[in-house]
Structures are given as C-alpha cells and as structure tokens.
Write a protein that holds these residues in place. Structure first.
Motif, PDB file in Angstrom:
ATOM      1  N   UNK A  40       9.846  10.421 -27.782  1.00 50.36           N
ATOM      2  CA  UNK A  40      10.358  11.647 -27.173  1.00 50.36           C
ATOM      3  C   UNK A  40       9.571  12.012 -25.926  1.00 50.36           C
ATOM      4  N   UNK A  41       8.274  11.754 -25.950  1.00 51.27           N
ATOM      5  CA  UNK A  41       7.441  12.068 -24.776  1.00 51.27           C
ATOM      6  C   UNK A  41       7.866  11.264 -23.560  1.00 51.27           C
ATOM      7  N   UNK A  42       8.220  10.010 -23.760  1.00 49.00           N
ATOM      8  CA  UNK A  42       8.660   9.175 -22.639  1.00 49.00           C
ATOM      9  C   UNK A  42       9.972   9.681 -22.043  1.00 49.00           C
ATOM     10  N   UNK A  43      10.768  10.358 -22.846  1.00 53.04           N
ATOM     11  CA  UNK A  43      12.015  10.917 -22.341  1.00 53.04           C
ATOM     12  C   UNK A  43      11.817  12.254 -21.643  1.00 53.04           C
ATOM     13  N   UNK A  44      10.909  13.086 -22.170  1.00 54.56           N
ATOM     14  CA  UNK A  44      10.760  14.459 -21.693  1.00 54.56           C
ATOM     15  C   UNK A  44       9.627  14.647 -20.692  1.00 54.56           C
ATOM     16  N   UNK A  45       8.794  13.624 -20.477  1.00 56.00           N
ATOM     17  CA  UNK A  45       7.605  13.834 -19.658  1.00 56.00           C
ATOM     18  C   UNK A  45       7.948  14.291 -18.253  1.00 56.00           C
ATOM     19  N   UNK A  46       7.285  15.332 -17.850  1.00 59.21           N
ATOM     20  CA  UNK A  46       7.268  15.811 -16.471  1.00 59.21           C
ATOM     21  C   UNK A  46       5.861  16.296 -16.192  1.00 59.21           C
ATOM     22  N   UNK A  47       5.437  16.242 -14.962  1.00 58.65           N
ATOM     23  CA  UNK A  47       4.104  16.730 -14.619  1.00 58.65           C
ATOM     24  C   UNK A  47       4.157  18.247 -14.511  1.00 58.65           C
ATOM     25  N   UNK A  48       4.396  18.882 -15.670  1.00 57.75           N
ATOM     26  CA  UNK A  48       4.706  20.305 -15.673  1.00 57.75           C
ATOM     27  C   UNK A  48       4.333  20.902 -17.027  1.00 57.75           C
ATOM     28  N   UNK A  49       3.720  22.073 -17.019  1.00 60.35           N
ATOM     29  CA  UNK A  49       3.325  22.725 -18.268  1.00 60.35           C
ATOM     30  C   UNK A  49       4.525  23.153 -19.099  1.00 60.35           C
ATOM     31  N   UNK A  50       5.570  23.629 -18.444  1.00 64.22           N
ATOM     32  CA  UNK A  50       6.752  24.087 -19.172  1.00 64.22           C
ATOM     33  C   UNK A  50       7.392  22.940 -19.946  1.00 64.22           C
ATOM     34  N   UNK A  51       7.473  21.771 -19.311  1.00 61.57           N
ATOM     35  CA  UNK A  51       8.028  20.610 -20.005  1.00 61.57           C
ATOM     36  C   UNK A  51       7.171  20.241 -21.210  1.00 61.57           C
ATOM     37  N   UNK A  52       5.860  20.303 -21.043  1.00 59.74           N
ATOM     38  CA  UNK A  52       4.970  20.002 -22.152  1.00 59.74           C
ATOM     39  C   UNK A  52       5.081  21.011 -23.272  1.00 59.74           C
ATOM     40  N   UNK A  53       5.268  22.284 -22.913  1.00 58.46           N
ATOM     41  CA  UNK A  53       5.426  23.323 -23.936  1.00 58.46           C
ATOM     42  C   UNK A  53       6.708  23.101 -24.733  1.00 58.46           C
ATOM     43  N   UNK A  54       7.794  22.721 -24.036  1.00 59.47           N
ATOM     44  CA  UNK A  54       9.037  22.431 -24.729  1.00 59.47           C
ATOM     45  C   UNK A  54       8.893  21.244 -25.662  1.00 59.47           C
ATOM     46  N   UNK A  55       8.209  20.219 -25.195  1.00 56.51           N
ATOM     47  CA  UNK A  55       7.966  19.032 -26.016  1.00 56.51           C
ATOM     48  C   UNK A  55       7.180  19.398 -27.273  1.00 56.51           C
ATOM     49  N   UNK A  56       6.140  20.191 -27.125  1.00 62.06           N
ATOM     50  CA  UNK A  56       5.326  20.611 -28.262  1.00 62.06           C
ATOM     51  C   UNK A  56       6.147  21.430 -29.250  1.00 62.06           C
ATOM     52  N   UNK A  57       6.953  22.340 -28.726  1.00 61.92           N
ATOM     53  CA  UNK A  57       7.775  23.184 -29.590  1.00 61.92           C
ATOM     54  C   UNK A  57       8.780  22.361 -30.391  1.00 61.92           C
ATOM     55  N   UNK A  58       9.395  21.370 -29.756  1.00 65.39           N
ATOM     56  CA  UNK A  58      10.376  20.541 -30.456  1.00 65.39           C
ATOM     57  C   UNK A  58       9.704  19.740 -31.567  1.00 65.39           C
ATOM     58  N   UNK A  59       8.575  19.102 -31.265  1.00 68.22           N
ATOM     59  CA  UNK A  59       7.908  18.244 -32.254  1.00 68.22           C
ATOM     60  C   UNK A  59       7.382  19.042 -33.439  1.00 68.22           C
ATOM     61  N   UNK A  60       6.641  20.109 -33.143  1.00 64.36           N
ATOM     62  CA  UNK A  60       6.059  20.903 -34.229  1.00 64.36           C
ATOM     63  C   UNK A  60       7.149  21.673 -34.963  1.00 64.36           C
ATOM     64  N   UNK A  61       8.111  22.198 -34.215  1.00 66.88           N
ATOM     65  CA  UNK A  61       9.192  22.953 -34.844  1.00 66.88           C
ATOM     66  C   UNK A  61      10.013  22.104 -35.794  1.00 66.88           C
ATOM     67  N   UNK A  62      10.262  20.847 -35.426  1.00 64.57           N
ATOM     68  CA  UNK A  62      11.040  19.967 -36.294  1.00 64.57           C
ATOM     69  C   UNK A  62      10.304  19.703 -37.601  1.00 64.57           C
ATOM     70  N   UNK A  63       9.006  19.466 -37.520  1.00 66.39           N
ATOM     71  CA  UNK A  63       8.222  19.222 -38.739  1.00 66.39           C
ATOM     72  C   UNK A  63       8.163  20.479 -39.602  1.00 66.39           C
TER      73      UNK A  63
END
Length: 318
Positions: A40-63
């Motif tokens: 998922x990180x390879x799909x969502x990666x952007x050099x941006x904090x907002x993108x990283x926050x969304x990635x974190x929310x999706x991963x932790x939220x799913x678990x």
C-alpha cells in the motif's frame, strides 16, 4: 466467565505460547501485515505529510476495525473471546524472540567470534555493526533489549489492559508502521511523520510502565530509580530513554553515547554516566531482567483490565 476474565485467561495463554514457541518463522501475522502495508505504501507514497497521515490511518484503522469486529462477533462466547485474546497476545508479543536473538549475539561474543556477532546484530537493531568492537556490540544489545522490552512486550500488554484485544492488535500495527516508515530518511521524512508521531503517543504509557516495572524487578531498585528519574528524559526519543535509563540503573551499566546507523551518526547523552561500561555478561543480565519485567507486565495487564471493566460496569449501572 465475564468478558474481563475471558480476556485475562487469553492473555495468560498467549503469553505462555510466546514463552514456549516464540514467533513463528513463517506466516507471522505481523509479517503479513507488513507485507500488505508495504504494498500500500508503494501505491500511496507522496513526499507529503498529509499522504503519510492518510496511509497511517488506513493501515491502523483497518486493523483496529477488524479486531473490533472479531471481538464483537465472539463477545457472547467466553471461550471464543479467550481464544481470540490468546491468539492476539501471541501475535503481538516478541519477548522470547528478543531474548533469544540477544543471547545468540552474546554467545558469539563470549566465544570471541566478532564476525558472527556483527552478522547477527542487525536482527536486533538497525545500527551499522561493521566498525563496532565487542564492547560496543554488547552495549547495543543491552540497549536493544531495553527498548524492545517496552515495544515488543509492555506497550502491547498495556494497550490490552486499556482496550482488550483491539488494543493489542492496533498497537502492534502502529509500532510496525513506525519501524517501516517512521525513521528519518529522505524518503520518509514527511511521509513517515504521522506514523512516527502516532507511535510516540501510543508508546508513552507503556514506556513509563516499563521503567516502573524495571525498578520493581531490579536487583538494586534505588539505583534503577535514580538513573531513570535523572536520565530518562535526556534521550532524544520521548519513550526509548525511559526504558534504557531504567535498564542502565538496574543492570548497573553505562548506556548511550555515539551510535551509527549506516551513514547517519548520532551522539546521544550517556545514561548512567557514573556506572561501569557494558560487558558480555551483561547481555544475560539484561535478558533475565526483560523476562521479569514481561511477567510483571502480564500481571499488571490482567489486573488492570479486570479493574477497568469493573469500573465501567459500575458507571454504566449508575
């Protein structure tokens, strides 16, 4: 059997399973989560904090959502709830694997095989072992045992006490993401910021609990208390310094100083500056201390979860 008792029984069984079998070599749920998060990180990666926050929310939220759904599904069946808690506890704990890896390095150092010790050290931490001598490797092992006792044992159990099975699994997801993208590098300086900060917040209670339990388990509690209270906040990490300083005082050794992570060099404050340098024998002392702290954390988790459920029932009745 009450919900709290079922969780407590499951936590005890899961802890025993980790002590007996450690982590499975293949198909570990945490490794499977890491694989999925990496894709998922390879799909969502952007050099941006907002993108990283969304990635974190999706991963932790799913678990967290998946764990909560499972918990509710088996909630009316005490044995099912206990089995789920046991499986989750075994999944999130890494105390036995931690001490096994530390002792493997220690045996190599005791045998004078510096090459083998250097080859094995990356299994414990991310430091560059190529230029480390035996004493520096021993220090790295003791520091890793201290920090990972908090992350791989106490913190997970603490979140189990607070939120049951969903708490166990959600914390492990947070901690895994921090290990994957939370470190400082050109790629993750912005994208991994949210994962790193969330891990700092999630690790805050367990780090302090680790230090307190380390003092309780120390051969000389006064020394452990003194070094922890004086040096715990000197570490650049808001949490790692708590466990490492308490372990320094408990084992009676000096930790901290200059560290090398690949091309990056860090000069950290010394913890327990008045104490002696680490020796190879201190690896076994740190492992023994880690196991004692883990057992105390288990008891604290079970008792804390039961007490919290009792208080919630009383408030609900009122």
């Amino acid at each position: 059997m009450t919900r709290a008792a079922a969780f407590g029984l499951g936590a005890l069984v899961g802890y025993a399973a980790d002590a007996r079998y450690a982590d499975p070599r293949r198909g570990h749920p945490v490794a499977l989560f890491g694989t999925a998060a990496g894709r998922l990180e390879r799909r969502l990666w952007r050099d941006d904090r907002a993108a990283g926050a969304g990635y974190t929310a999706v991963c932790v939220g799913a678990v967290a959502a998946g764990a909560l759904a499972l918990d509710r599904t088996v909630g009316r069946r005490p044995l099912g709830r206990a089995a789920l808690a046991a499986a989750a506890t075994w999944t999130v704990l890494g105390g036995t694997s931690l001490t096994r890896e530390a002792r493997t390095v220690g045996r190599s150092l005791a045998a004078g095989d510096l090459t083998a010790a250097r080859e094995r050290l990356p299994h414990l931490c991310g430091r560059d072992p190529s230029a480390l001598d035996g004493q520096q490797i021993a220090r790295a092992v003791v520091e890793s045992v201290a920090e990972n006792t908090a992350d791989a044992v106490v913190n997970a159990l603490a979140w189990g006490a607070l939120a049951g099975t969903p708490g166990l699994l959600a914390f492990r997801a947070v901690n895994t993401l921090d290990a994957m993208v939370g470190h400082r590098s050109p790629r993750y300086a912005r994208f991994g910021w949210a994962s790193a900060r969330l891990d700092d917040v999630a690790g805050w209670p367990g780090a302090r609990l680790t230090a307190l339990l380390t003092v309780a388990a120390a051969p000389e509690p006064r020394t452990a208390w003194r070094v922890w209270r004086r040096d715990g906040s000197a570490h650049p990490s808001p949490n790692a310094g708590q466990a490492e300083s308490a372990f320094a005082g408990a084992v009676g050794v000096r930790l901290g100083g200059t560290l090398r992570y690949g091309e990056r060099v860090e000069h950290r404050p010394v913890l327990g500056a008045e104490l002696r340098p680490v020796t190879v024998d201190d690896i076994e002392r740190a492992c023994t201390l880690s196991r004692r702290v883990g057992a105390l954390a288990l008891g604290t988790t079970v008792a804390g979860h039961v007490l919290l459920r009792m208080l919630m029932r009383k408030r609900g009745g009122a």
